[in-house]
Write a protein that holds these residues in place. Structure first.
Motif: not given
Length: 126
Positions: A44-67
Protein backbone atom coordinates in the motif's frame (compact mmCIF):
# COMPACT_ATOMS: atom_id res chain seq x y z
CA UNK A 1 -31.46 -39.74 -5.09
CA UNK A 2 -29.78 -39.64 -1.70
CA UNK A 3 -26.22 -38.28 -1.61
CA UNK A 4 -23.75 -40.77 -0.21
CA UNK A 5 -21.12 -39.76 2.27
CA UNK A 6 -18.19 -41.86 1.24
CA UNK A 7 -14.49 -41.53 1.88
CA UNK A 8 -14.04 -40.69 -1.80
CA UNK A 9 -16.69 -37.93 -1.67
CA UNK A 10 -15.14 -36.43 1.46
CA UNK A 11 -11.65 -36.48 -0.08
CA UNK A 12 -12.95 -34.88 -3.28
CA UNK A 13 -14.61 -32.16 -1.23
CA UNK A 14 -11.42 -31.52 0.74
CA UNK A 15 -9.39 -31.33 -2.44
CA UNK A 16 -11.74 -28.68 -3.78
CA UNK A 17 -11.68 -26.64 -0.55
CA UNK A 18 -9.36 -23.66 -0.37
CA UNK A 19 -6.17 -24.39 1.55
CA UNK A 20 -6.86 -21.49 3.90
CA UNK A 21 -10.13 -23.14 4.88
CA UNK A 22 -8.55 -26.41 6.00
CA UNK A 23 -7.69 -25.23 9.53
CA UNK A 24 -11.34 -24.22 9.99
CA UNK A 25 -12.50 -27.62 8.76
CA UNK A 26 -10.15 -29.31 11.20
CA UNK A 27 -11.55 -27.20 14.03
CA UNK A 28 -8.39 -25.20 14.70
CA UNK A 29 -7.68 -21.51 14.32
CA UNK A 30 -4.92 -20.66 11.87
CA UNK A 31 -1.97 -18.86 13.41
CA UNK A 32 -1.79 -15.23 12.30
CA UNK A 33 1.59 -14.47 10.75
CA UNK A 34 2.61 -10.81 11.10
CA UNK A 35 4.57 -10.93 7.85
CA UNK A 36 1.35 -10.94 5.79
CA UNK A 37 0.23 -7.62 7.31
CA UNK A 38 3.73 -6.17 6.89
CA UNK A 39 3.83 -7.12 3.19
CA UNK A 40 0.35 -5.67 2.64
CA UNK A 41 1.34 -2.43 4.44
CA UNK A 42 4.48 -2.22 2.29
CA UNK A 43 2.52 -2.73 -0.92
CA UNK A 44 0.00 0.00 0.00
CA UNK A 45 2.81 2.43 0.92
CA UNK A 46 4.68 1.65 -2.31
CA UNK A 47 1.57 2.25 -4.41
CA UNK A 48 0.83 5.54 -2.61
CA UNK A 49 4.42 6.69 -3.12
CA UNK A 50 4.31 5.85 -6.85
CA UNK A 51 1.04 7.76 -7.26
CA UNK A 52 2.14 10.82 -5.30
CA UNK A 53 2.98 14.12 -6.94
CA UNK A 54 6.28 15.89 -6.33
CA UNK A 55 6.08 18.13 -3.28
CA UNK A 56 4.81 17.77 0.30
CA UNK A 57 2.50 14.85 -0.56
CA UNK A 58 5.40 12.92 -2.06
CA UNK A 59 7.58 13.72 0.97
CA UNK A 60 4.90 12.28 3.25
CA UNK A 61 4.40 9.24 1.00
CA UNK A 62 8.16 8.68 0.93
CA UNK A 63 8.33 8.76 4.73
CA UNK A 64 5.45 6.28 5.04
CA UNK A 65 7.10 4.03 2.44
CA UNK A 66 10.43 4.22 4.29
CA UNK A 67 8.75 3.20 7.57
CA UNK A 68 6.90 0.34 5.84
CA UNK A 69 10.19 -0.91 4.38
CA UNK A 70 11.88 -0.93 7.78
CA UNK A 71 8.86 -2.59 9.41
CA UNK A 72 8.66 -5.26 6.70
CA UNK A 73 12.29 -6.30 6.78
CA UNK A 74 12.30 -6.23 10.58
CA UNK A 75 9.23 -8.49 10.89
CA UNK A 76 9.90 -12.16 11.58
CA UNK A 77 7.58 -14.61 9.85
CA UNK A 78 6.06 -17.23 12.13
CA UNK A 79 4.57 -19.78 9.73
CA UNK A 80 5.92 -21.73 6.74
CA UNK A 81 3.42 -19.95 4.46
CA UNK A 82 4.55 -16.57 5.76
CA UNK A 83 8.22 -17.47 5.45
CA UNK A 84 7.72 -18.65 1.86
CA UNK A 85 5.82 -15.49 0.90
CA UNK A 86 8.49 -13.33 2.52
CA UNK A 87 11.33 -15.15 0.74
CA UNK A 88 9.43 -14.73 -2.55
CA UNK A 89 8.99 -11.02 -1.79
CA UNK A 90 12.73 -10.62 -1.06
CA UNK A 91 13.68 -12.51 -4.24
CA UNK A 92 11.40 -10.25 -6.31
CA UNK A 93 12.94 -7.19 -4.63
CA UNK A 94 16.46 -8.37 -5.44
CA UNK A 95 15.50 -9.11 -9.05
CA UNK A 96 14.01 -5.63 -9.36
CA UNK A 97 16.96 -3.71 -7.93
CA UNK A 98 19.79 -6.09 -8.86
CA UNK A 99 21.57 -5.19 -5.63
CA UNK A 100 21.48 -5.77 -1.91
CA UNK A 101 23.00 -2.35 -1.25
CA UNK A 102 19.67 -0.62 -0.94
CA UNK A 103 19.94 2.63 0.99
CA UNK A 104 16.99 1.82 3.21
CA UNK A 105 17.03 -1.90 3.89
CA UNK A 106 20.35 -3.22 2.60
CA UNK A 107 21.57 -3.99 6.11
CA UNK A 108 18.33 -5.83 6.93
CA UNK A 109 18.18 -8.21 3.94
CA UNK A 110 20.49 -10.90 5.35
CA UNK A 111 18.65 -11.01 8.68
CA UNK A 112 15.28 -11.05 6.90
CA UNK A 113 16.31 -14.09 4.87
CA UNK A 114 17.72 -15.84 7.95
CA UNK A 115 14.47 -15.15 9.88
CA UNK A 116 12.42 -16.77 7.13
CA UNK A 117 14.77 -19.75 6.87
CA UNK A 118 14.57 -20.24 10.67
CA UNK A 119 10.84 -21.00 10.29
CA UNK A 120 11.59 -23.81 7.82
CA UNK A 121 14.38 -25.16 9.98
CA UNK A 122 12.11 -25.17 13.05
CA UNK A 123 9.44 -27.07 11.09
CA UNK A 124 12.01 -29.54 9.77
CA UNK A 125 13.06 -30.48 13.35
CA UNK A 126 9.50 -31.45 14.29
Amino acid sequence: MKAETTRRAIMAGLAAAPVAGLPAIAGVVAEADPIFAAIEKHQRAYAAFNQSEEGPDQDTACSVYFDANIDLYSTKPTTPAGAAKFLRFIADFLDEDDTVNDNWVGDLIGDAIRNAIAVFEREARR
